[in-house]
Design an enzyme around this catalytic site. Structure first.
Site, PDB file in Angstrom:
ATOM      1  N   CYS A 221       2.853  -9.685  -7.383  1.00 14.25           N
ATOM      2  CA  CYS A 221       2.866 -10.922  -6.585  1.00 14.25           C
ATOM      3  C   CYS A 221       3.794 -12.006  -7.113  1.00 14.25           C
ATOM      4  O   CYS A 221       4.743 -12.382  -6.437  1.00 14.25           O
ATOM      5  CB  CYS A 221       1.451 -11.462  -6.454  1.00 14.25           C
ATOM      6  SG  CYS A 221       0.427 -10.398  -5.441  1.00 14.25           S
TER       7      CYS A 221
HETATM    8  P1  NAD Z   1       0.541  -1.643  -2.006  1.00 15.06           P
HETATM    9  O1  NAD Z   1       1.992  -1.349  -2.005  1.00 15.06           O
HETATM   10  O2  NAD Z   1      -0.299  -1.321  -3.195  1.00 15.06           O
HETATM   11  O3  NAD Z   1      -0.146  -0.922  -0.765  1.00 15.06           O
HETATM   12  C1  NAD Z   1       0.389  -0.875   0.531  1.00 15.06           C
HETATM   13  C2  NAD Z   1      -0.170   0.352   1.229  1.00 15.06           C
HETATM   14  O4  NAD Z   1       0.206   0.307   2.604  1.00 15.06           O
HETATM   15  C3  NAD Z   1       0.349   1.677   0.684  1.00 15.06           C
HETATM   16  O5  NAD Z   1      -0.742   2.513   0.353  1.00 15.06           O
HETATM   17  C4  NAD Z   1       1.176   2.265   1.839  1.00 15.06           C
HETATM   18  O6  NAD Z   1       1.141   3.667   1.885  1.00 15.06           O
HETATM   19  C5  NAD Z   1       0.485   1.626   3.038  1.00 15.06           C
HETATM   20  N1  NAD Z   1       1.287   1.557   4.273  1.00 15.06           N
HETATM   21  C6  NAD Z   1       2.563   1.140   4.418  1.00 15.06           C
HETATM   22  N2  NAD Z   1       2.916   1.176   5.716  1.00 15.06           N
HETATM   23  C7  NAD Z   1       1.857   1.632   6.405  1.00 15.06           C
HETATM   24  C8  NAD Z   1       1.585   1.889   7.785  1.00 15.06           C
HETATM   25  N3  NAD Z   1       2.514   1.693   8.733  1.00 15.06           N
HETATM   26  N4  NAD Z   1       0.382   2.358   8.131  1.00 15.06           N
HETATM   27  C9  NAD Z   1      -0.567   2.583   7.197  1.00 15.06           C
HETATM   28  N5  NAD Z   1      -0.384   2.346   5.873  1.00 15.06           N
HETATM   29  C10 NAD Z   1       0.815   1.877   5.492  1.00 15.06           C
HETATM   30  O7  NAD Z   1       0.428  -3.198  -1.669  1.00 15.06           O
HETATM   31  P2  NAD Z   1      -0.638  -4.288  -2.226  1.00 15.06           P
HETATM   32  O8  NAD Z   1      -0.416  -4.593  -3.657  1.00 15.06           O
HETATM   33  O9  NAD Z   1      -2.004  -3.919  -1.750  1.00 15.06           O
HETATM   34  O10 NAD Z   1      -0.135  -5.560  -1.410  1.00 15.06           O
HETATM   35  C11 NAD Z   1      -0.229  -5.625   0.000  1.00 15.06           C
HETATM   36  C12 NAD Z   1       0.146  -7.027   0.438  1.00 15.06           C
HETATM   37  O11 NAD Z   1      -0.807  -7.971  -0.079  1.00 15.06           O
HETATM   38  C13 NAD Z   1       1.509  -7.505  -0.074  1.00 15.06           C
HETATM   39  O12 NAD Z   1       2.083  -8.332   0.890  1.00 15.06           O
HETATM   40  C14 NAD Z   1       1.154  -8.317  -1.307  1.00 15.06           C
HETATM   41  O13 NAD Z   1       2.117  -9.300  -1.591  1.00 15.06           O
HETATM   42  C15 NAD Z   1      -0.157  -8.962  -0.881  1.00 15.06           C
HETATM   43  N6  NAD Z   1      -1.051  -9.328  -1.974  1.00 15.06           N
HETATM   44  C16 NAD Z   1      -1.188  -8.503  -3.066  1.00 15.06           C
HETATM   45  C17 NAD Z   1      -2.070  -8.844  -4.073  1.00 15.06           C
HETATM   46  C18 NAD Z   1      -2.216  -7.964  -5.291  1.00 15.06           C
HETATM   47  O14 NAD Z   1      -2.838  -8.418  -6.265  1.00 15.06           O
HETATM   48  N7  NAD Z   1      -1.715  -6.748  -5.298  1.00 15.06           N
HETATM   49  C19 NAD Z   1      -2.832 -10.015  -3.982  1.00 15.06           C
HETATM   50  C20 NAD Z   1      -2.711 -10.812  -2.854  1.00 15.06           C
HETATM   51  C21 NAD Z   1      -1.809 -10.448  -1.848  1.00 15.06           C
END
Ligand code: NAD
Length: 444
Positions: free
Chosen positions: A279
């Site tokens: 993030c």
């Molecule tokens: P990540 O990369 O761990 O997970 C994303 C998932 O989405 C993957 O498993 C991928 O296979 C799936 N995906 C992608 N396209 C898809 C589709 N069309 N259909 C179904 N699945 C699909 O991401 P994350 O760390 O969970 O972060 C997600 C969002 O949340 C980002 O925007 C991030 O900035 C935000 N965020 C993350 C955190 C954190 O601590 N990781 C905290 C707050 C916000």
């Protein structure tokens, strides 16, 4: 309520599991079949405290996973988009968000009745209204605000304490331009009655998330800049300086009974080897790029980013005070994940540290209590992973403490017992300098 969550990464699976825990029915969707299979077997696809237990309680009843996005949308009333939004080097990459919106839109084409789509991914201001709503309209042939609602609900969980953060939120921000969209989100979060809930427009919700992350990154880089100056002053330790700062009543409020209550924000006013994770690095860069694109450069944020990028090199310089040439020097990385209690290696300072050490000819090993598979995949080739802190301490000339794992607090005891103890370079300032035979620390 019947909820679908698109993406089962850190945010998606924690949100989906916690929605089930609070009594909703939740379908988690991912394109990655292995993650879907793991979830349906009751196993979390990531390491997160308490997540396995929740999955065991609800998988197969209130919680299911699938690769069939259209079916998930059809069977639910509200869909959260929680796919990744990486930084592509210049701007935020919205490809996953666009694709998810297109697929949801296609599913909505064949669905009767009102449905709400909520962006949970972190996206730059304007994305929900100008990109997601437009993709949904195009793919569905329907009208946002009339046939379906489009909202924005930023996620504030911290990896390592994500389940607890979700179950005991400090705030809930819901965005939307019509009352029905906001009402659907209020219903989702009804189990958290009593938590301050801010209802705003989508752009404001998006901006709240970026501002929250940017202020934390700013405090970390500011502390590191102060620490780097302290190192040059002689006789000034940034840890003492920050303890003095923390005692101000706005960082640790003085209660009527004389007790101090430390504000959580104080922990970000602490020097170290820099922030990482999925993030802070990408969100600061994305916001700065967004500002520049809108004719509003953000020089303060740019300095925050530059200071952070330079911190691993500062660690190497501390090491070089003792080993002017690192060729053949055995260096162990204590902690590989970007923070404690997670296996997430994204943008971990361990990665540039390993690269810098290998470039200088050091022999590099690493240990992390949890991040093993993820570390192997993220670190440059040439880093050997060992199975215990003891093995790391015994086999090296120097240890770089990278992650604030609780286990590492026993390093003083461990090092004292060794015939030729390694130098400890403390990148998190958690070890008392006097407690180990040879010590260097950021800002010490
Ligand atoms: P990540 O990369 O761990 O997970 C994303 C998932 O989405 C993957 O498993 C991928 O296979 C799936 N995906 C992608 N396209 C898809 C589709 N069309 N259909 C179904 N699945 C699909 O991401 P994350 O760390 O969970 O972060 C997600 C969002 O949340 C980002 O925007 C991030 O900035 C935000 N965020 C993350 C955190 C954190 O601590 N990781 C905290 C707050 C916000």
């Amino acid at each position: 309520m019947r909820i679908s969550v698109i993406g089962t990464g850190y945010v998606g699976i924690v949100s989906g599991a916690c929605f089930a825990e609070t009594g909703h029915h939740c379908v988690c969707v991912d394109v990655d079949r292995s993650k879907v299979d793991r979830i349906n077997a009751g196993l979390a696809p990531i390491h997160e405290n308490g997540l396995d237990e929740i999955l065991k309680r609800h998988v197969g009843t209130r919680l299911t996973a699938t690769t069939d996005l259209a079916k998930a949308v059809h069977e639910t009333e509200i869909t959260f988009i929680a796919v990744g939004t990486p930084f592509d080097g210049k701007v935020i990459d919205l490809a996953y968000v666009r694709e998810a919106a297109r697929q949801i839109g296609a599913a909505l084409k064949a669905k009767n009745g009102w449905h709400v789509v909520v962006v949970k991914s972190t996206v730059v201001p304007g994305t929900t209204d100008d990109v997601v709503a437009v993709e949904l309209e195009r793919a569905s042939g329907k009208k946002a605000g009339v046939d379906f609602g489009v909202g924005m609900n930023p996620e504030f969980l911290t990896e390592g304490t994500a389940v607890d953060d979700f179950m005991r939120p400090d705030r809930i921000v819901i965005g939307g331009s019509d009352e029905r969209t906001l009402a659907a989100q209020r219903e989702v979060y009804a189990p958290f009655a009593g938590t301050p809930t801010l209802a705003v427009n989508n752009k404001t919700a998006e901006m709240i998330k970026y501002t929250s992350n940017s202020v934390l990154a700013t405090m970390i880089s500011f502390s590191n800049e102060i620490g780097n100056l302290c190192s040059t002053l002689g006789g000034v330790d940034v840890a003492d300086v920050m303890r003095g700062v923390h005692l101000a009543r706005y960082f640790s409020s003085l209660q009527p009974d004389g007790q101090r209550v430390q504000a959580g924000i104080s922990s970000f006013l602490w020097a170290g080897c820099g922030y990482g994770g999925s993030c802070l690095p990408k969100d600061t860069k994305a916001l700065s790029a967004h500002g520049a694109a809108r004719g509003m450069p953000m020089p303060l944020l740019d300095a925050v980013i530059a200071t952070n990028l330079a911190q691993p090199e500062r660690m190497i310089r501390l090491l070089e005070k003792h080993f002017p040439s690192l060729r053949g020097v055995k260096v162990g990385l204590a902690g590989l994940a970007f923070k404690e209690d997670t296996d997430d290696m994204r943008e971990s300072p361990a990665i540039p540290l390993a690269r810098l050490l290998l470039e200088r000819g050091a022999i590099v090993s690493g240990y992390d209590p949890i991040a093993k598979e993820t570390a192997q995949a993220a670190l440059p080739p040439g880093v050997t992973l060992v199975d215990s802190l003891d093995a790391l301490a015994r086999g090296n000339n120097a240890i770089l403490l990278v992650t604030r794992w609780a286990e590492f607090r026993r390093l003083p005891e461990l090092l004292k017992g060794l015939a030729s103890p390694p130098l400890l370079v403390d990148g998190r300032r958690i070890i008392d300098p006097a407690s180990v035979p040879a010590y260097e620390g950021i800002g010490a």
